[in-house]
Motif scaffolding. Sequence first.
Motif, PDB file in Angstrom:
ATOM      1  N   THR A 224       0.832  -1.207   0.000  1.00 28.89           N
ATOM      2  CA  THR A 224       0.000   0.000   0.000  1.00 28.89           C
ATOM      3  C   THR A 224       0.862   1.251   0.000  1.00 28.89           C
ATOM      4  OG1 THR A 224      -1.771  -1.161   1.170  1.00 28.89           O
ATOM      5  CG2 THR A 224      -1.804   1.241   1.240  1.00 28.89           C
ATOM      6  N   VAL A 225       1.894   1.265   0.837  1.00 24.98           N
ATOM      7  CA  VAL A 225       2.780   2.433   0.890  1.00 24.98           C
ATOM      8  C   VAL A 225       3.508   2.607  -0.436  1.00 24.98           C
ATOM      9  CG1 VAL A 225       4.809   3.414   2.012  1.00 24.98           C
ATOM     10  CG2 VAL A 225       3.040   2.301   3.391  1.00 24.98           C
ATOM     11  N   ASP A 226       4.007   1.490  -1.011  1.00 23.84           N
ATOM     12  CA  ASP A 226       4.720   1.575  -2.286  1.00 23.84           C
ATOM     13  C   ASP A 226       3.810   2.070  -3.409  1.00 23.84           C
ATOM     14  OD1 ASP A 226       7.040   0.752  -1.164  1.00 23.84           O
ATOM     15  OD2 ASP A 226       6.903  -1.330  -1.823  1.00 23.84           O
ATOM     16  N   GLY A 227       2.549   1.662  -3.380  1.00 25.10           N
ATOM     17  CA  GLY A 227       1.635   2.015  -4.465  1.00 25.10           C
ATOM     18  C   GLY A 227       0.695   3.154  -4.130  1.00 25.10           C
ATOM     19  N   LEU A 228       1.090   3.997  -3.177  1.00 27.13           N
ATOM     20  CA  LEU A 228       0.186   5.049  -2.716  1.00 27.13           C
ATOM     21  C   LEU A 228      -0.171   6.019  -3.841  1.00 27.13           C
ATOM     22  CD1 LEU A 228      -1.227   5.773  -0.110  1.00 27.13           C
ATOM     23  CD2 LEU A 228       0.691   7.242   0.484  1.00 27.13           C
ATOM     24  N   ARG A 229       0.800   6.359  -4.683  1.00 26.11           N
ATOM     25  CA  ARG A 229       0.504   7.285  -5.781  1.00 26.11           C
ATOM     26  C   ARG A 229      -0.538   6.704  -6.725  1.00 26.11           C
ATOM     27  NH1 ARG A 229       6.115   9.222  -8.375  1.00 26.11           N
ATOM     28  NH2 ARG A 229       6.319   6.976  -8.469  1.00 26.11           N
ATOM     29  N   GLU A 230      -0.386   5.427  -7.061  1.00 25.19           N
ATOM     30  CA  GLU A 230      -1.343   4.802  -7.979  1.00 25.19           C
ATOM     31  C   GLU A 230      -2.718   4.683  -7.339  1.00 25.19           C
ATOM     32  OE1 GLU A 230       1.709   3.833  -7.450  1.00 25.19           O
ATOM     33  OE2 GLU A 230       2.625   4.100  -9.437  1.00 25.19           O
ATOM     34  N   LEU A 231      -2.748   4.343  -6.047  1.00 24.73           N
ATOM     35  CA  LEU A 231      -4.032   4.225  -5.362  1.00 24.73           C
ATOM     36  C   LEU A 231      -4.761   5.564  -5.327  1.00 24.73           C
ATOM     37  CD1 LEU A 231      -2.956   1.935  -2.383  1.00 24.73           C
ATOM     38  CD2 LEU A 231      -4.442   1.286  -4.279  1.00 24.73           C
ATOM     39  N   LEU A 232      -4.018   6.641  -5.078  1.00 23.14           N
ATOM     40  CA  LEU A 232      -4.620   7.964  -5.080  1.00 23.14           C
ATOM     41  C   LEU A 232      -5.065   8.367  -6.480  1.00 23.14           C
ATOM     42  CD1 LEU A 232      -2.183   9.847  -2.658  1.00 23.14           C
ATOM     43  CD2 LEU A 232      -4.596   9.367  -2.243  1.00 23.14           C
ATOM     44  N   ALA A 233      -4.239   8.042  -7.474  1.00 21.39           N
ATOM     45  CA  ALA A 233      -4.545   8.448  -8.849  1.00 21.39           C
ATOM     46  C   ALA A 233      -5.789   7.761  -9.382  1.00 21.39           C
ATOM     47  CB  ALA A 233      -3.343   8.155  -9.753  1.00 21.39           C
ATOM     48  N   PHE A 234      -5.984   6.484  -9.007  1.00 13.55           N
ATOM     49  CA  PHE A 234      -7.092   5.722  -9.565  1.00 13.55           C
ATOM     50  C   PHE A 234      -8.232   5.496  -8.567  1.00 13.55           C
ATOM     51  CE2 PHE A 234      -3.350   4.440 -12.055  1.00 13.55           C
ATOM     52  CZ  PHE A 234      -3.793   4.794 -13.321  1.00 13.55           C
ATOM     53  N   GLY A 235      -8.188   6.206  -7.449  1.00 13.31           N
ATOM     54  CA  GLY A 235      -9.285   6.133  -6.510  1.00 13.31           C
ATOM     55  C   GLY A 235      -9.427   4.802  -5.799  1.00 13.31           C
ATOM     56  N   GLY A 236      -8.316   4.099  -5.621  1.00 21.24           N
ATOM     57  CA  GLY A 236      -8.391   2.791  -4.984  1.00 21.24           C
ATOM     58  C   GLY A 236      -8.032   2.786  -3.518  1.00 21.24           C
ATOM     59  N   LEU A 237      -7.860   3.982  -2.936  1.00 18.93           N
ATOM     60  CA  LEU A 237      -7.384   4.049  -1.560  1.00 18.93           C
ATOM     61  C   LEU A 237      -8.434   3.553  -0.571  1.00 18.93           C
ATOM     62  CD1 LEU A 237      -4.889   4.833   0.028  1.00 18.93           C
ATOM     63  CD2 LEU A 237      -5.830   7.134   0.292  1.00 18.93           C
ATOM     64  N   ALA A 238      -9.704   3.874  -0.829  1.00 15.75           N
ATOM     65  CA  ALA A 238     -10.758   3.446   0.098  1.00 15.75           C
ATOM     66  C   ALA A 238     -10.865   1.923   0.153  1.00 15.75           C
ATOM     67  CB  ALA A 238     -12.093   4.055  -0.315  1.00 15.75           C
ATOM     68  N   GLU A 239     -10.801   1.300  -1.020  1.00 11.05           N
ATOM     69  CA  GLU A 239     -10.862  -0.167  -1.053  1.00 11.05           C
ATOM     70  C   GLU A 239      -9.642  -0.772  -0.358  1.00 11.05           C
ATOM     71  OE1 GLU A 239     -10.898  -3.805  -4.346  1.00 11.05           O
ATOM     72  OE2 GLU A 239     -11.153  -1.715  -4.983  1.00 11.05           O
ATOM     73  N   ARG A 240      -8.489  -0.150  -0.561  1.00  8.09           N
ATOM     74  CA  ARG A 240      -7.278  -0.665   0.069  1.00  8.09           C
ATOM     75  C   ARG A 240      -7.342  -0.499   1.580  1.00  8.09           C
ATOM     76  NH1 ARG A 240      -3.593  -4.153  -2.215  1.00  8.09           N
ATOM     77  NH2 ARG A 240      -1.737  -4.144  -0.932  1.00  8.09           N
ATOM     78  N   ARG A 241      -7.899   0.648   2.023  1.00  3.27           N
ATOM     79  CA  ARG A 241      -8.042   0.876   3.451  1.00  3.27           C
ATOM     80  C   ARG A 241      -8.959  -0.176   4.074  1.00  3.27           C
ATOM     81  NH1 ARG A 241     -10.176   5.564   3.231  1.00  3.27           N
ATOM     82  NH2 ARG A 241      -8.252   6.811   3.305  1.00  3.27           N
TER      83      ARG A 241
END
Length: 593
Positions: A224-241
């Motif tokens: 999650t930390v490594d892919g934080l930029r991609e998660l933010l860019a594609f709106g996947g942070l909520a699912e990851r959380r």
Amino acid sequence: MSSTTDCGTTDCGTTERGPADVPARGSLRALLPALAGHRAMMARTCAAALIEQGSLVTLLTLAAHTVGTAVIEDRAPSAGTVTALILLVLVRALMTWREMDLSHDLAYRVLAELRVRVFDGLARSAPARVAGRRSGDLAATAMADVEALEFFYAHTTAQLLASGVVFTGGATVLATVEPWLLVAVLPVAALLAVAPFANARGRAARGARTRAAAAKLSADTVETVDGLRELLAFGGLAERRTRLAEQGRRVGEAQRAEATWEAMAAAVRDLLIVLAVLGVVAAAAQSVTSGRLHGAWAPAAMALALSVLGPVAESARALSQAVGLRAAAARVDAAVKAPALAPPPASPRRLPSGPLGVRLHQVRFDYGGQPVLDGLELTARAGQTLALVGVSGAGKSTCAHLLARFWDPSEGAVQLIPGDGDPVDVRDVNDAELRRAVAVVGQDTPLFHGTLADNLRLTAPEADEDLLAETARLCGVDRIAPLDTLVGERGSTLSGGQRARIALARALLAEPRVLVLDETTAHLDNASDAQLATALGKEGRTTIVIAHRPATIRRADRIAVLEAGRITEEGTWDELTAHPGSALGRVLAVTPS
């Protein structure tokens, strides 16, 4: 061009770990040899634990005798008795501190060595046993699992030895003073001793679930930390959380299951102690009534009987918790004892000075399935630039890994060919000398948090400033930023082309005689690729270029086409493109450039 590591048609023989199985018995015993290098400190720790436990038993027994004498005989304690009690209190306090200091010092020294041995094991078995495992899982083994063993080394080993000696001594005194008191104590001591092993398999399974859940959470968190930029860019942070929260819930459930069992076990131990108290009181009353035990001595005998159970109960608690550490111990032990996929030579051969050619002779290799290389025959003369071409999955990166001796072939030989003299099998060269002679630079470039200079010096820490600056200039690293500039972890602040330049400079700084470039310049444009090719042209160095870009392939002195595990075509660019339907043409037609 391919963006994946070329390991044939398999996953390099490794998969991500699934749910943890119940660790085998003996996992903790397997880590006892780690204490062998600390015999003197282990002896001091045992002595401190023995004095600490022995002084407590003596203090309680003498205090009970003093009270009994004062009550029964109406006699005040003597000055000597008071002095002895004070000294015992001081000794007990001092030895409690000393034992804790020594045991934790010992534990953390052992853990420091274990971490190094875990790292050595991972390095020794890499890349096959590392490539398929998530970095968070590896970190959990190297850090969290090792750290969990602190309890075993600090609170179990010396205490078990000391409590055994104290109980044996106390039991001997009881047998002399009043055997019936010993009879009341022995069954409880036996039950306390075997209690940690009751449902040991269940405890180990619960501990394994906790360690597996923690490792999974660690791996997910790192990703999650490594892919934080991609998660933010594609709106996947909520699912990851949500996923991390679920993993945290599973860790909590596993930890609660362990804690619940340990609370039940502690309650059982307390109940056994209560039964021992009742038994000792009954036995002492009977002994006093029958005249076998003087009334003034009854409290002392009871205190002795119960106080020798204290270390046994504490050891039972420690063992109970240690059983749950079998999963961590098994993971650490497996990492420490990981077999070397490329074992060191029994009688190393020295590489002669001067240029070195390369030969893969009748090489067969597989990752546990169909052969990736099947009787491969490939030669690069000293000073030659050879382009190795093939479709993705043909086995090109496997050839690079064999040259670096990450693996050994199942059949055939990988040889370095000096200008004069016999070929030298890489299996006969010690690792340090092989790393100086052969450098493999991959497409994915690991960079570490530090300056550009720090990252370049990984291959040659002793390189002077002039050589460092010249190499950086040659590869265009000096145009990225000053060499004292900090780069982000894994080069997060750099582009793919910039990381490629740093990787090349890092390899060249070691001045290898054989350089293998595995899609290293894939992120560069054609102009930059050509500039670096000119910079890499050094007389005497053998260069093997694994590439898909026609412009890169065209510049090679010779081209070898790898298909179905064999070299099917070899020659210059003009020779291989002179007729239609060539193997090189087929590869270029299906390979994006």
